[in-house]
Design a protein around this motif. Structure first.
Motif, PDB file in Angstrom:
ATOM      1  N   GLN A  82      93.520  42.705  39.296  1.00 19.72           N
ATOM      2  CA  GLN A  82      93.265  41.434  38.614  1.00 19.72           C
ATOM      3  C   GLN A  82      94.268  41.215  37.487  1.00 19.72           C
TER       4      GLN A  82
ATOM      5  N   ARG B 233      85.558  36.016  31.834  1.00 19.44           N
ATOM      6  CA  ARG B 233      84.268  35.330  31.978  1.00 19.44           C
ATOM      7  C   ARG B 233      83.885  35.194  33.448  1.00 19.44           C
ATOM      8  N   TRP B 234      84.864  34.840  34.289  1.00 15.51           N
ATOM      9  CA  TRP B 234      84.603  34.703  35.712  1.00 15.51           C
ATOM     10  C   TRP B 234      84.158  36.035  36.311  1.00 15.51           C
ATOM     11  N   ASN B 235      84.605  37.131  35.715  1.00 19.26           N
ATOM     12  CA  ASN B 235      84.263  38.481  36.186  1.00 19.26           C
ATOM     13  C   ASN B 235      82.937  38.970  35.622  1.00 19.26           C
TER      14      ASN B 235
ATOM     15  N   LEU C 296      89.665  33.482  30.740  1.00 16.48           N
ATOM     16  CA  LEU C 296      88.976  32.832  31.856  1.00 16.48           C
ATOM     17  C   LEU C 296      88.574  33.849  32.918  1.00 16.48           C
ATOM     18  N   ALA C 297      89.483  34.761  33.244  1.00 17.21           N
ATOM     19  CA  ALA C 297      89.191  35.771  34.261  1.00 17.21           C
ATOM     20  C   ALA C 297      88.077  36.707  33.802  1.00 17.21           C
TER      21      ALA C 297
END
Length: 288
Positions: free
Chosen positions: A208, A197-199, A194-195
């Motif tokens: 992070q 993709r969010w990044n 998820l991180a």
């Protein structure tokens, strides 16, 4: 070859222990110190649990390949994913076969148990789903389905792993330390995706990754406390207090340690990359 031999080792150990009457606890003891098989009073049951444990471990290793190859800068690591994924299915299939053996090959009884017992139903659905993924893991299947359809189909590995973990939890009854640990690692793997993709599908920074480690560890702790509060009646507050009694390391700490290990991997990979860049620049200066 080393990875191939590695995936055979747990199954070979279980077969050896069963054949020669040895204790079938894992040859590499759990980080939590929990024996899998005990004294081998029931060798089939011991082998059943050991193979089931490694089924979940291989599923998680399969899911860990993507973040490890990105963070460690190991693009060729992806070539191992198919082998380990198929090994995970093979261990699940052996786990199911051992359950049939345990029930003295009473197939109708096994079918009835799968229908009536929800944790067995969950496990059987996971087996069928992994069978589909194993059968479509070949290059020819990828060509027939097309890249996008094949990828969407293989996203099923995420819910199937969740089903496997639910089955693991429910059959573990009182002591769920190992399922909690496996679930905590699964949480980190999902949070990483998820991180990422969010990044914007860019490499995650050190802070992070540290945040992911803390988040996964906290969720692991709260999940374990909730299980003991609502599923066993032992009391979640006792788990929260025990977390800070370091005589017995709780799963949340191991998840945090694993997340810290990933941060160390990133530091090492970044340092190696910078050294390579520096060497490349020096070669260009020398050539000019």
């Amino acid at each position: 070859m080393g990875v191939f031999l590695g995936v055979l080792l747990p199954g070979s150990w279980a077969a050896f222990a069963w054949a020669f009457g040895q204790p079938t606890a894992s040859p590499t003891p759990s980080a939590l110190g929990a024996a899998v098989g005990g004294t081998n009073a029931m060798p089939v049951t011991a082998a059943l649990h050991l193979i089931g444990l490694w089924s979940v471990r291989f599923l998680l290793i399969t899911l860990a390949i993507t973040p490890l190859r990105r963070i460690g800068g190991w693009p060729r690591l992806v070539t191992l994913r198919r082998m380990i994924g198929v090994a995970a299915f093979a261990y699940v299939a052996i786990h199911f076969t051992l359950y049939i053996v345990q029930q003295n090959f009473r197939i109708l009884f096994v079918v009835n148990e799968i229908i009536l017992r929800i944790y067995l139903t969950i496990g059987f659905v996971a087996l069928l789903g992994l069978l589909v993924l194993a059968l479509t893991s070949t290059d020819s299947a990828m060509r027939r389905l097309g890249g996008k359809k094949w990828q969407r189909l293989h996203y099923l590995v995420y819910p199937l792993t969740m089903l496997g973990l639910a089955h693991f939890f429910m059959q573990s009854k009182i002591n769920v330390s190992e399922p909690v640990l496996m679930s905590g690692i699964f949480l980190w793997l999902m949070l990483y995706r998820l991180a990422y993709r969010w990044n914007g599908e860019r490499a995650l920074s050190l802070w992070q990754l540290g945040s992911l480690a803390l988040a996964a560890s906290l969720l692991t702790l709260l999940g374990e406390a909730a299980w003991y509060q609502f599923a066993t009646g032992i009391g979640g507050e006792r788990i929260l207090r025990a977390t800070f009694d370091l005589r017995h390391i709780r799963p949340a700490w191991w998840v945090l340690l694993a997340g810290g290990g990933v941060m160390v991997l990133k530091l090492a990979a970044d340092r190696l990359w910078n050294q390579k860049k520096g060497a490349g620049r020096r070669q260009m200066v020398a050539a000019n």
